[in-house]
Write a protein that holds these residues in place. Structure first.
Motif, short mmCIF file in Angstrom:
data_model
loop_
_atom_site.label_atom_id
_atom_site.label_comp_id
_atom_site.label_asym_id
_atom_site.label_seq_id
_atom_site.Cartn_x
_atom_site.Cartn_y
_atom_site.Cartn_z
N SER A 69 0.73 -1.04 -0.04
CA SER A 69 0.02 -0.33 0.10
C SER A 69 0.87 1.39 0.15
O SER A 69 0.56 2.61 0.27
N THR A 103 3.20 2.43 1.96
CA THR A 103 3.75 3.27 3.32
C THR A 103 4.98 3.76 3.16
O THR A 103 5.21 4.81 3.63
N ASP A 127 4.94 -3.35 -7.29
CA ASP A 127 4.44 -4.61 -6.50
C ASP A 127 3.51 -5.42 -7.41
O ASP A 127 3.05 -5.28 -8.66
N LEU A 158 8.85 -8.43 -8.66
CA LEU A 158 10.44 -8.04 -8.48
C LEU A 158 11.50 -8.46 -9.42
O LEU A 158 12.47 -8.10 -9.77
C1 SAM Z 1 4.43 -7.26 3.67
S1 SAM Z 1 3.75 -6.72 2.07
C2 SAM Z 1 4.20 -5.04 2.15
C3 SAM Z 1 3.57 -4.16 2.62
C4 SAM Z 1 3.76 -2.69 2.46
N1 SAM Z 1 5.06 -2.42 3.11
C5 SAM Z 1 2.78 -1.73 2.75
O1 SAM Z 1 2.83 -0.84 3.59
O2 SAM Z 1 1.63 -1.99 2.48
C6 SAM Z 1 4.85 -7.44 1.01
C7 SAM Z 1 4.34 -7.18 -0.59
O3 SAM Z 1 5.21 -8.01 -1.49
C8 SAM Z 1 4.54 -7.87 -2.63
N2 SAM Z 1 5.10 -9.10 -3.54
C9 SAM Z 1 5.27 -10.59 -3.15
N3 SAM Z 1 5.76 -11.22 -3.97
C10 SAM Z 1 6.26 -10.31 -4.86
C11 SAM Z 1 7.08 -10.27 -6.23
N4 SAM Z 1 7.53 -11.38 -6.73
N5 SAM Z 1 7.22 -9.24 -6.83
C12 SAM Z 1 6.68 -7.88 -6.48
N6 SAM Z 1 5.90 -7.90 -5.23
C13 SAM Z 1 5.73 -9.01 -4.36
C14 SAM Z 1 3.19 -8.46 -1.93
O4 SAM Z 1 2.04 -8.29 -3.27
C15 SAM Z 1 3.19 -7.64 -0.88
O5 SAM Z 1 2.13 -6.25 -1.37
#
Ligand code: SAM
Length: 383
Positions: free
Chosen positions: A201, A203, A259, A288
């Motif tokens: 999101s 942040t 993301d 990523l």
């Molecule tokens: C712990 S959350 C991050 C939350 C963020 N810091 C926030 O403030 O909302 C981890 C994020 O990594 C993303 N994610 C997982 N695998 C990914 C990938 N292969 N490439 C990019 N994003 C990925 C997920 O969709 C998720 O939004």
């Protein structure tokens, strides 16, 4: 009425960040303890702390502190304090509590005793037989640690992480206070690129933009003590006007977020709009594994998934390896990652320069910091 003892509470591990903020805001007699930073000030300092502290969890007023090993001592000690300096005759006062490593360990009994003591004290001050409690909120906390009772009133209301820009939350968002601390603990500044390739999101990027533009984190929310009689509403108005004047929208930091989840990116864009920083963050839907580092001397700061959910581990291990590969494509970048995975460095392929222990929403995590070289003195002037 003299100086007020103010407490800025902090997540474990962030005390140094909170202390730095207290120094920057010019507070006096600053002392740091586990989970809190204490200082002295006046009513304006309470407003300033609530409006401007980015890493603190709450701002409390310390009404008193004394040893209590019996319920009588707790009652008499609480009754001796000047509650009427703050709580008005119509005030609504609830008592919360916690007891750690103490003889008095029944939280509910301690709460009831403190409530009774405060009622008795206020009855004698206001000369009334009972209280309607229809007015402003004064949340009292009795916190007993190793037999020392600390009695406080909460000036913030909801936690300071609630900035007002993140109404829709994703599954694992990081607290705004923690995101701000991650940025403050890094070498990022408004002249360097900041990239969060798992931004959810948004942040971390939003907090960085607010730091760069000097936007007070509390500017768009309300605080419990705004309704208190003792704190003149004119002071609040003045502090808000000054905070608006302090914003510099001409600062255009280069912030990028991506993301894999399109819904997360939609929420991130909405949040950035609400925070007034959408014009300086570029968001995109991208895994990523396909991300690239743009420019030199950038900082990647991220809160990836931790691999704690069933069936997620292998995927997350691969993700951390991909992150290591990405960062090896440009050695001028610095990387900052928060995760609970204990062998993160092995997967990433490098030992961290600094590893800081923190707690993110009760989960024990490390903040891994991998430093790139310092940018040359004339860097950025010709770009
Ligand atoms: C712990 S959350 C991050 C939350 C963020 N810091 C926030 O403030 O909302 C981890 C994020 O990594 C993303 N994610 C997982 N695998 C990914 C990938 N292969 N490439 C990019 N994003 C990925 C997920 O969709 C998720 O939004």
């Amino acid at each position: 009425m003299g100086q007020i003892n103010i407490i800025a509470t902090s997540a474990f591990g962030l005390e140094a960040c909170v202390k730095r903020e207290a120094i920057k805001l010019g507070f006096k007699n600053i002392h740091t303890f586990d989970g809190r930073v204490e200082f002295t000030g006046n009513e304006e300092d309470i407003i300033k702390a609530n409006l401007w502290m980015r890493c603190a969890s709450k701002i409390l007023i310390k009404i008193g502190e004394f040893k209590a090993v019996t319920f009588d001592e707790l009652f008499e000690g609480a009754k001796a304090l000047n509650w009427g300096d703050w709580i008005t005759v119509d005030g609504k006062f609830t008592v919360t509590g916690k007891c750690v490593k103490s003889i008095l360990m029944s939280v509910s009994d301690c709460q009831a005793i403190v409530k009774k003591a405060v009622v008795e004290k206020l009855k004698s001050k206001y000369n009334v037989p009972w209280f309607d409690e229809t007015g402003a909120d004064y949340t009292i906390q009795v916190s007993i640690l190793k037999d020392i009772a600390t009695l406080t009133i909460d000036t913030s209301g909801s936690g300071l992480h609630k900035r007002g820009y993140r109404e829709i939350a994703l599954e694992a968002p990081i607290k705004e206070t923690m995101a701000a601390a991650m940025v403050e603990l890094s070498f990022w500044n408004k002249d360097r690129i900041l990239f969060d390739p798992m931004c959810g999101s948004g942040t971390i990027l939003i907090e960085a933009a607010m730091i760069a533009r000097n936007i007070a984190p509390g500017i768009n929310r309300k605080f419990a003590c705004e309704d208190w009689e003792r704190i003149d509403s004119k002071l609040w108005k003045q502090a808000r006007v000054e905070a608006y004047k302090a914003i510099d929208y001409n600062v255009m930091p280069k912030l990028y977020g991506s993301d894999i989840d399109g819904d997360a990116i939609s929420i991130a864009i909405e949040n950035a709009e609400k925070a007034g920083v959408d014009d300086c963050i570029q968001f995109s839907v991208l895994p990523l594994q396909k991300a690239k580092l743009m420019g030199d001397y950038g900082c990647l700061i991220s809160n990836p998934p931790y691999g704690e959910r069933l069936g997620e581990l292998k995927q997350v291990e691969d993700l951390y390896k991909s992150l290591g590969n990405l960062m090896r494509t440009n050695s001028t970048w610095s990387t900052y990652i928060i995760t609970s995975m204990e062998y993160f460095e092995k997967l990433f392929g490098r030992k961290a320069d600094v590893k800081r222990k923190l707690f993110n929403a009760q989960i024990k995590v490390d903040y891994y910091q991998f430093y790139g070289p310092r940018p040359p003195k004339d860097w950025g002037k010709t770009e």
